[in-house]
Design a protein around this motif. Structure first.
Motif, PDB file in Angstrom:
ATOM      1  N   HIS A 251       0.840  -1.279   0.040  1.00 51.48           N
ATOM      2  CA  HIS A 251      -0.027   0.068  -0.022  1.00 51.48           C
ATOM      3  C   HIS A 251       0.829   1.348  -0.020  1.00 51.48           C
ATOM      4  O   HIS A 251       0.557   2.352  -0.802  1.00 51.48           O
ATOM      5  CB  HIS A 251      -0.990   0.129   1.192  1.00 51.48           C
ATOM      6  CG  HIS A 251      -1.734  -1.184   1.188  1.00 51.48           C
ATOM      7  ND1 HIS A 251      -2.596  -1.574   2.281  1.00 51.48           N
ATOM      8  CD2 HIS A 251      -2.367  -1.935   0.284  1.00 51.48           C
ATOM      9  CE1 HIS A 251      -3.340  -2.668   2.205  1.00 51.48           C
ATOM     10  NE2 HIS A 251      -3.109  -2.642   0.862  1.00 51.48           N
ATOM     11  N   SER A 252       1.846   1.246   0.814  1.00 55.82           N
ATOM     12  CA  SER A 252       2.733   2.575   0.776  1.00 55.82           C
ATOM     13  C   SER A 252       3.505   2.557  -0.628  1.00 55.82           C
ATOM     14  O   SER A 252       3.894   3.748  -0.975  1.00 55.82           O
ATOM     15  CB  SER A 252       3.858   2.248   2.014  1.00 55.82           C
ATOM     16  OG  SER A 252       3.202   2.359   3.248  1.00 55.82           O
ATOM     17  N   LEU A 253       4.055   1.277  -1.379  1.00 59.75           N
ATOM     18  CA  LEU A 253       4.389   1.615  -2.564  1.00 59.75           C
ATOM     19  C   LEU A 253       3.766   2.400  -3.261  1.00 59.75           C
ATOM     20  O   LEU A 253       3.984   3.169  -4.340  1.00 59.75           O
ATOM     21  CB  LEU A 253       5.109   0.188  -2.922  1.00 59.75           C
ATOM     22  CG  LEU A 253       6.128  -0.635  -2.057  1.00 59.75           C
ATOM     23  CD1 LEU A 253       6.544  -1.735  -2.857  1.00 59.75           C
ATOM     24  CD2 LEU A 253       7.265   0.378  -1.889  1.00 59.75           C
ATOM     25  N   GLU A 254       2.437   1.943  -3.513  1.00 53.68           N
ATOM     26  CA  GLU A 254       1.497   2.401  -4.384  1.00 53.68           C
ATOM     27  C   GLU A 254       1.352   3.955  -3.930  1.00 53.68           C
ATOM     28  O   GLU A 254       1.152   4.835  -5.121  1.00 53.68           O
ATOM     29  CB  GLU A 254       0.259   1.832  -4.143  1.00 53.68           C
ATOM     30  CG  GLU A 254       0.197   0.469  -4.584  1.00 53.68           C
ATOM     31  CD  GLU A 254      -0.862  -0.132  -4.532  1.00 53.68           C
ATOM     32  OE1 GLU A 254      -1.859   0.289  -3.633  1.00 53.68           O
ATOM     33  OE2 GLU A 254      -1.145  -1.721  -4.655  1.00 53.68           O
ATOM     34  N   ALA A 255       1.509   4.369  -2.732  1.00 56.29           N
ATOM     35  CA  ALA A 255       1.300   5.660  -2.298  1.00 56.29           C
ATOM     36  C   ALA A 255       2.493   6.623  -3.059  1.00 56.29           C
ATOM     37  O   ALA A 255       2.446   7.764  -3.479  1.00 56.29           O
ATOM     38  CB  ALA A 255       1.443   6.049  -1.072  1.00 56.29           C
ATOM     39  N   MET A 256       3.856   6.070  -3.185  1.00 56.47           N
ATOM     40  CA  MET A 256       4.996   6.435  -3.584  1.00 56.47           C
ATOM     41  C   MET A 256       4.814   6.745  -5.120  1.00 56.47           C
ATOM     42  O   MET A 256       5.046   7.519  -5.808  1.00 56.47           O
ATOM     43  CB  MET A 256       6.326   5.605  -3.415  1.00 56.47           C
ATOM     44  CG  MET A 256       6.607   5.570  -1.679  1.00 56.47           C
ATOM     45  SD  MET A 256       7.962   4.518  -1.491  1.00 56.47           S
ATOM     46  CE  MET A 256       9.438   5.622  -2.129  1.00 56.47           C
ATOM     47  N   LEU A 257       4.249   5.708  -5.672  1.00 59.58           N
ATOM     48  CA  LEU A 257       3.824   5.971  -7.278  1.00 59.58           C
ATOM     49  C   LEU A 257       2.951   7.176  -7.413  1.00 59.58           C
ATOM     50  O   LEU A 257       3.451   7.861  -8.489  1.00 59.58           O
ATOM     51  CB  LEU A 257       3.078   4.728  -7.668  1.00 59.58           C
ATOM     52  CG  LEU A 257       3.793   3.230  -8.195  1.00 59.58           C
ATOM     53  CD1 LEU A 257       2.586   2.327  -8.463  1.00 59.58           C
ATOM     54  CD2 LEU A 257       4.715   3.696  -9.144  1.00 59.58           C
ATOM     55  N   ASP A 258       1.967   7.360  -6.606  1.00 62.84           N
ATOM     56  CA  ASP A 258       1.157   8.676  -6.750  1.00 62.84           C
ATOM     57  C   ASP A 258       1.845   9.641  -6.525  1.00 62.84           C
ATOM     58  O   ASP A 258       1.378  10.670  -7.083  1.00 62.84           O
ATOM     59  CB  ASP A 258      -0.183   8.345  -5.705  1.00 62.84           C
ATOM     60  CG  ASP A 258      -1.095   7.257  -6.236  1.00 62.84           C
ATOM     61  OD1 ASP A 258      -1.087   6.550  -7.131  1.00 62.84           O
ATOM     62  OD2 ASP A 258      -1.543   6.763  -5.099  1.00 62.84           O
ATOM     63  N   ALA A 259       2.970   9.516  -5.713  1.00 62.12           N
ATOM     64  CA  ALA A 259       3.813  10.852  -5.326  1.00 62.12           C
ATOM     65  C   ALA A 259       4.747  11.292  -6.145  1.00 62.12           C
ATOM     66  O   ALA A 259       5.503  12.376  -6.142  1.00 62.12           O
ATOM     67  CB  ALA A 259       4.106  10.950  -4.053  1.00 62.12           C
ATOM     68  N   ALA A 260       5.066  10.549  -7.282  1.00 59.47           N
ATOM     69  CA  ALA A 260       6.124  10.705  -8.138  1.00 59.47           C
ATOM     70  C   ALA A 260       5.923  12.149  -8.952  1.00 59.47           C
ATOM     71  O   ALA A 260       4.715  12.359  -9.319  1.00 59.47           O
ATOM     72  CB  ALA A 260       6.174   9.355  -9.154  1.00 59.47           C
ATOM     73  N   PRO A 261       6.875  12.688  -9.386  1.00 62.02           N
ATOM     74  CA  PRO A 261       6.745  13.959  -9.982  1.00 62.02           C
ATOM     75  C   PRO A 261       6.325  13.802 -11.534  1.00 62.02           C
ATOM     76  O   PRO A 261       6.847  12.733 -12.068  1.00 62.02           O
ATOM     77  CB  PRO A 261       7.952  14.788  -9.901  1.00 62.02           C
ATOM     78  CG  PRO A 261       9.069  13.630  -9.521  1.00 62.02           C
ATOM     79  CD  PRO A 261       8.219  12.366  -8.896  1.00 62.02           C
ATOM     80  N   ASP A 262       5.729  14.877 -12.251  1.00 64.31           N
ATOM     81  CA  ASP A 262       5.311  14.867 -13.625  1.00 64.31           C
ATOM     82  C   ASP A 262       6.745  14.787 -14.034  1.00 64.31           C
ATOM     83  O   ASP A 262       7.926  15.245 -13.743  1.00 64.31           O
ATOM     84  CB  ASP A 262       4.786  15.969 -13.827  1.00 64.31           C
ATOM     85  CG  ASP A 262       3.229  16.101 -13.435  1.00 64.31           C
ATOM     86  OD1 ASP A 262       2.658  15.063 -13.082  1.00 64.31           O
ATOM     87  OD2 ASP A 262       2.751  17.101 -13.220  1.00 64.31           O
ATOM     88  N   GLY A 263       6.877  14.127 -15.130  1.00 64.62           N
ATOM     89  CA  GLY A 263       8.052  14.018 -16.048  1.00 64.62           C
ATOM     90  C   GLY A 263       8.872  12.771 -15.673  1.00 64.62           C
ATOM     91  O   GLY A 263      10.080  12.623 -16.258  1.00 64.62           O
ATOM     92  N   TYR A 264       8.842  12.016 -14.687  1.00 61.96           N
ATOM     93  CA  TYR A 264       9.588  10.925 -14.063  1.00 61.96           C
ATOM     94  C   TYR A 264       8.490   9.634 -14.019  1.00 61.96           C
ATOM     95  O   TYR A 264       7.847   9.557 -12.911  1.00 61.96           O
ATOM     96  CB  TYR A 264       9.925  11.379 -12.949  1.00 61.96           C
ATOM     97  CG  TYR A 264      11.312  12.043 -12.722  1.00 61.96           C
ATOM     98  CD1 TYR A 264      12.659  11.377 -12.605  1.00 61.96           C
ATOM     99  CD2 TYR A 264      11.215  13.465 -13.055  1.00 61.96           C
ATOM    100  CE1 TYR A 264      13.665  11.859 -12.723  1.00 61.96           C
ATOM    101  CE2 TYR A 264      12.494  14.111 -12.984  1.00 61.96           C
ATOM    102  CZ  TYR A 264      13.537  13.370 -12.898  1.00 61.96           C
ATOM    103  OH  TYR A 264      15.171  14.239 -12.933  1.00 61.96           O
TER     104      TYR A 264
END
Length: 410
Positions: A251-264
């Protein structure tokens, strides 16, 4: 702090927020229909889990919290005890005795709600008869330095502890037990979370002995421990219980996906990064070299460190330093790698992990350190401190193992 270092920290913070234990308890906890209700919370997330339970339950006969000192605070309606982590001590044993007395109150028509999170293996202990607290602690010290995985370590712990591997169920045999578990174990094996107080053991005493022999630890163990494992009889069947997983590393890894910046473009490369930290670093670097940049590569898991030196550090700090060592001059300038424990504490230090970049090793040397020698001595904390690259966030009140992100610019 560079932009990518800030991004890495933002993604780590998102992972910690997603593991909010109070929200998980509120969503899943069921109110018992009848009888008295006893609530026990054990682990690094025990305080917020207990607060959420007390807010939802209309009446509680008694409530007990066992957590680490960094997360301990007063909770109205509950007794709060602390144990030691990662190596159990007298306080851990006192907490274990208190839990046993607590469970003894529950009768046939009652319900025991067990809120379990990571860290409970050390925070709450009840050494088997004939094994002293010091001897029990010595076993744990040996296990932590052996390079064994969490399942193997907890298999051993379960066989020398009265509360682990379903021990809590036996002590609350008259009552109905409902377990709500926040997982810090990769693969979410309920038997391994805090050594499984509300579920069946991972293995037997014979299997525990084989693990210790194969790891080269058997001959160095206290005689009382060896005698116990050689003579332990097979326990009878466990009383029935209900166990529910309410949160995990994924669940926490999926939150990191959502928080990744545009262009990355972001992707989870491995959500089961386990085994020796040296091999884990190699896996991360291999993925990085094969990736098309810009990219955010996300990992989650719980590695192990084989102790060969006398330094201070933890698996996340060592992983950050080893990745920095391996990728020097092999990735585009400006890369950033973060490895951190979601509980905010990595090993016996005040750091959650480390944030490394292309200049980390240079800063260590400029400050008078030798990165290779420090690594060889398992002194990752000193190395990262010299570089100004420790990840410090304080105790988070949750624990769903470790997360990593490698940000590679174009």
């Amino acid at each position: 702090m560079t932009d990518l270092r800030r991004v890495a920290r933002t993604m780590f913070d998102a992972a910690v927020r997603r593991a909010d234990p109070a929200r998980a308890v509120k969503r899943h906890l069921e109110v018992p229909a009848a009888g008295r209700c006893y609530v026990l919370a054990v682990g690094k997330a025990a305080v917020p889990m207990m607060r959420a339970a007390l807010a939802k339950l209309p009446e509680v006969a008694d409530a007990l919290i066992v957590t680490n000192p960094e997360n301990a605070c007063e909770v109205e309606g509950a007794t709060v005890l602390t144990g030691s982590h990662p190596v159990p001590d007298v306080a851990s044993a006192e907490a274990g005795r208190a839990v046993m007395r607590f469970l003894d109150q529950a009768g046939e028509d009652d319900t025991v709600i067990a809120l379990i999170s990571g860290g409970g293996s050390a925070l709450m202990t009840a050494p088997a008869e004939g094994i002293s607290v010091a001897e029990y602690g010595a076993v744990n010290t040996a296990l932590l330095g052996s390079g064994l995985g969490i399942e193997q370590m907890n298999l051993v712990r379960q066989q020398i502890d009265q509360l682990k591997g379903g021990g809590l169920l036996r002590l609350a045999a008259l009552a109905q037990v409902r377990g709500y578990l926040l997982s810090d174990v990769i693969g979410d094996d309920l038997r391994a979370i805090s050594s499984g107080p509300t579920v069946a053991p991972i293995g037997t005493a014979t299997e525990a002995r084989h693990v210790l022999e194969n790891a080269g630890l058997w001959e160095g163990l206290p005689n009382s421990v060896r005698q116990h494992l050689q003579s332990a009889s097979s326990p009878g069947p466990l009383p029935a219980a209900t166990n529910l997983l309410i949160g995990s590393n994924r669940h926490s890894l999926e939150a990191m996906l959502d928080a990744a910046p545009d262009g990355y473009p972001a992707r989870i490369v491995n959500d089961a990064l386990t085994g020796d930290v040296v091999e884990a670093a190699e896996e991360i670097v291999e993925a990085a070299l094969a990736a098309k940049s810009p990219v955010a590569l996300i990992f989650g898991g719980e590695t192990t460190v084989r102790l060969r030196g006398t330094g201070l550090g933890g698996r996340n700090q060592e992983l950050a330093l080893r990745v920095a060592e391996l990728v020097t001059d092999r990735l585009p300038a400006g890369w950033v790698f973060l490895s951190g424990g979601t509980d905010g504490r990595d090993g016996p230090t005040d750091a959650a992990g480390g944030i490394a970049d292309a200049d980390t090793l240079g800063r260590v040397r400029t400050a008078g350190g030798d990165p290779a020698k420090l690594l060889a001595n398992n002194d990752s904390y000193a190395a990262l401190a010299l570089a100004g690259d420790l990840l410090i966030c304080g105790a988070t009140g949750t624990n769903v193992a470790d997360v990593q992100v490698l940000l590679i610019p174009a």
